[in-house]
Design a protein around this motif. Structure first.
Motif, PDB file in Angstrom:
ATOM      1  N   GLY A 108       0.505   6.613   7.891  1.00  0.00           N
ATOM      2  CA  GLY A 108      -0.874   6.343   7.498  1.00  0.00           C
ATOM      3  C   GLY A 108      -1.111   4.877   7.157  1.00  0.00           C
ATOM      4  N   CYS A 109      -0.142   4.253   6.498  1.00  0.00           N
ATOM      5  CA  CYS A 109      -0.274   2.831   6.169  1.00  0.00           C
ATOM      6  C   CYS A 109      -0.206   1.963   7.424  1.00  0.00           C
ATOM      7  N   PHE A 112      -5.150   7.419  -0.621  1.00  0.00           N
ATOM      8  CA  PHE A 112      -5.454   6.548   0.525  1.00  0.00           C
ATOM      9  C   PHE A 112      -6.810   5.854   0.327  1.00  0.00           C
ATOM     10  N   ILE A 127       0.510   4.118  -2.826  1.00  0.00           N
ATOM     11  CA  ILE A 127       0.188   5.514  -2.511  1.00  0.00           C
ATOM     12  C   ILE A 127       1.243   6.445  -3.086  1.00  0.00           C
ATOM     13  N   ARG A 184       0.834  -1.213   0.000  1.00  0.00           N
ATOM     14  CA  ARG A 184       0.000   0.000   0.000  1.00  0.00           C
ATOM     15  C   ARG A 184       0.864   1.257   0.000  1.00  0.00           C
ATOM     16  N   ILE A 242       2.818   9.087   4.656  1.00  0.00           N
ATOM     17  CA  ILE A 242       2.375   7.885   3.936  1.00  0.00           C
ATOM     18  C   ILE A 242       2.692   6.644   4.760  1.00  0.00           C
TER      19      ILE A 242
END
Length: 204
Positions: free
Chosen positions: A163-164, A198, A17, A13, A160
């Protein structure tokens, strides 16, 4: 370019992103590395995803290596500073987020590995990994504080990666309820959830 990966992998992911934020074209090829029919070793001898296949069939693997390379391909949305302390700070945030993910995956595998009986699982090992997750969340929340983004006023690879990591906790550890204890991270996660990159890569 071709990206080999799984839609449930937080490391994949992260790469997806970055691809979206950099507006890079690529083809996604889903691969289940746990399947007996997996062919991932022909591209990555470590048997892991993500794996990026470039023109000429050259393979690149490990998400940190891939995203650093991708950031050089386009001046759009620069995500990693060129050098100095700013660069080190972004890479440290990424290392912290990836370390949280490493601990999360180890805990989950210990708890759910299908070939093991309940009495063969180590609760002490799971607890050790969960402690790492808790400590990482505390450090992230403190490091973020009142800043709009992890590394200051600009969106970067730091955000990023974090967030992942948070998204994976929501996906695999919904009972953890990290939001209640870490308001700065909760605010960041809410902000990141509004970004198309996202939204389009939610784990499944």
């Amino acid at each position: 370019m071709k990206l080999i990966g799984s839609t449930s992998s937080p490391y994949v992911r992260k790469v997806r992103i970055v691809m979206a934020e950099k507006k890079l074209d690529y083809r996604f090829e889903a691969e289940d590395v746990w399947s007996e029919q997996t062919q991932i070793a022909s591209s990555n001898p470590l048997g892991k995803v993500p794996c990026l296949i470039m023109e000429g069939s050259e393979a690149m693997f490990d998400s940190r290596v891939i995203v650093e390379y991708l950031d050089t391909l386009s001046p759009v949305g620069k995500l990693i500073p060129q050098g100095g302390r700013d660069r080190a700070a972004v890479k440290t945030w990424e290392a912290l987020a990836d370390g949280l993910l490493d601990a999360s995956i180890l805990a989950r595998l210990e708890a759910t590995w299908p070939s093991r009986q309940a009495n063969e699982r180590s609760q002490a090992w799971i607890d050790r990994q969960m402690e790492k997750i808790d400590l990482a969340l505390v450090a992230m929340d403190k490091g973020l504080g009142d800043k709009p983004f992890c590394s200051g006023i600009h969106f970067s690879l730091s955000d990023i990666a974090v967030g992942c990591a948070l998204g994976y906790l929501d996906f695999r550890f919904p009972a953890l309820d990290w939001r209640a204890r870490h308001p700065a991270l909760e605010k960041l996660a809410t902000k990141l959830a509004l970004r198309q990159s996202f939204t389009d890569t939610l784990p499944s």
